[in-house]
Design an enzyme around this catalytic site. Structure first.
Site, mmCIF file in Angstrom:
data_model
loop_
_atom_site.group_PDB
_atom_site.id
_atom_site.type_symbol
_atom_site.label_atom_id
_atom_site.label_comp_id
_atom_site.label_asym_id
_atom_site.label_seq_id
_atom_site.Cartn_x
_atom_site.Cartn_y
_atom_site.Cartn_z
ATOM 1 N N ARG A 167 1.008 -1.240 0.081
ATOM 2 C CA ARG A 167 0.037 -0.001 -0.080
ATOM 3 C C ARG A 167 0.621 1.349 -0.073
ATOM 4 N NH1 ARG A 167 -2.064 -3.637 -1.074
ATOM 5 N NH2 ARG A 167 -4.044 -4.829 0.076
ATOM 6 N N SER A 216 -10.333 -0.340 4.356
ATOM 7 C CA SER A 216 -9.488 -0.691 5.730
ATOM 8 C C SER A 216 -8.772 0.680 5.946
ATOM 9 C CB SER A 216 -8.384 -1.757 5.271
ATOM 10 O OG SER A 216 -8.891 -2.948 5.088
ATOM 11 N N GLU A 286 -3.789 3.432 6.328
ATOM 12 C CA GLU A 286 -3.818 3.262 5.133
ATOM 13 C C GLU A 286 -4.530 4.491 4.392
ATOM 14 O OE1 GLU A 286 -5.114 -0.722 3.650
ATOM 15 O OE2 GLU A 286 -5.845 0.164 1.997
#
Ligand SMILES: Cc1cc2nc3c(=O)[nH]c(=O)nc-3n(C[C@H](O)[C@H](O)[C@H](O)COP(=O)(O)OP(=O)(O)OC[C@H]3O[C@@H](n4cnc5c(N)ncnc54)[C@H](O)[C@@H]3O)c2cc1C
Length: 294
Positions: A167, A216, A286
């Site tokens: 990510r 998320s 994230e």
């Protein structure tokens, strides 16, 4: 010669309706380009001092309630060309939704892009985030990218020029993704479509896909799951204002209707703090948090 812009320039436009969390204050200027050519011409007109922020479908963004100063470029519904190259690769412009890429590839028996099916962002956002799911990752299928800088110059770059990890994609912070070429494996259409169906069913069963969220919130720490750690702290269902830790998936924070960005951000820090105290793990976000507080 005067150049006529064909995109839409909106002033003081509230970004809440452009983000999947449905929160976010105004952008000083929001530009929705007509197409790639128009975007390049528009970028060239901006003064050096102007700060520029790009957004796709806003599915990984927490825009604070005070909004974003400068110009926001929104590729949603724009930059949407996608085609098969002579070599059998797939050319995709930045604004194409990930789900369309998965379907386009699957229909042509090209395997490897199925994981994109349930990611509710653009391929531009997926490139920036190295979006991934169920073992697949965006940069694992990237052959090359086209980048645009503030002077309106377009450069072709290879994956080796970036530092890509979970990510995270580092490199060329003053350039944005205009398009990419994806390399996939020749395979079977039915196999690809079945895989997509299976992945979407799994998502529906485990994620609160019917409530506004950004997916998320935290990255999974090495060898563990953020959701597991949050659940262990008993935080499922915990809420601040209109922001609530999802009962269905503890790494999702949902907007129950009237959340502000401040509610969400406060809840993010609360969860981080509890997990650190009780589990000894510092969760990294994230989601990208941008803009100003009120
Ligand atoms: C229900 C749900 C499920 C999700 N599931 C997943 C998942 O399984 N896996 C996963 O990885 N993510 C997931 N996400 C998060 C999100 O969809 C991805 O991160 C997606 O790649 C973001 O794309 P976007 O177009 O919405 O980007 P945005 O949210 O608009 O922007 C995200 C970042 O990308 C930058 N950006 C956007 N476009 C460009 C561009 N063209 N050039 C340069 N920078 C750009 C922005 O500046 C920002 O920093 C989920 C989100 C939701 C709401």
């Amino acid at each position: 010669m005067t150049i006529e812009m064909t995109g839409r320039l909106l002033k003081h436009e509230k970004l809440a309706k452009y983000t999947s969390w449905r929160v976010g204050g105004p952008a000083d200027r929001l530009y929705i380009p007509q197409d790639r050519h128009d975007l390049i011409e528009f970028i060239k007109t901006l003064p050096d001092s102007e700060s520029v922020f790009w957004m796709g479908l806003g599915s990984n963004l927490l825009v604070r309630d005070g909004g974003i100063r400068g110009t926001v470029i929104n590729t949603k519904g724009r930059l949407k060309e996608m085609s098969l190259t002579e070599e059998g690769s797939v050319y995709v412009e930045a604004g194409v939704p990930c789900a369309h890429v998965a379907r386009f590839c699957g229909e042509r028996g090209l395997l490897g892009a199925e994981f994109l099916a349930g990611i509710p962002g653009t391929i531009g956002g997926a490139l920036k985030m190295n979006a991934g799911a169920f073992g697949g990752e965006t940069w694992a299928i990237v052959q090359s990218v086209e980048m645009l800088n503030k002077s309106g110059n377009v450069t072709h770059r290879k994956p080796q020029e970036f530092t890509v990890s979970y990510r995270s994609v580092k490199g060329f912070e003053n350039e944005w993704f205009l398009a990419c070429v994806l390399t996939l494996q020749q395979g079977d259409t039915v196999e690809s479509q079945q895989k997509i169906k299976g992945l979407l069913e799994k998502r529906g069963a485990t994620q609160p896909t019917n409530q506004p969220s950004c997916g998320s919130v935290f990255k999974n720490p090495e060898g563990d799951y953020a959701a597991r750690l949050i659940e262990q702290c008993g935080l499922k269902g915990y809420s601040i204002g209109g922001a609530c830790v999802s009962e269905k998936h503890a790494n999702f924070i949902v907007n129950t209707g009237n959340a502000t960005a401040a509610d969400i951000e406060t809840l993010i820090y609360y969860v981080q703090d509890k997990v650190k105290q009780q589990q000894g793990v510092i969760l990294q976000t994230e989601v990208c948090m941008v803009g100003e507080e009120i």
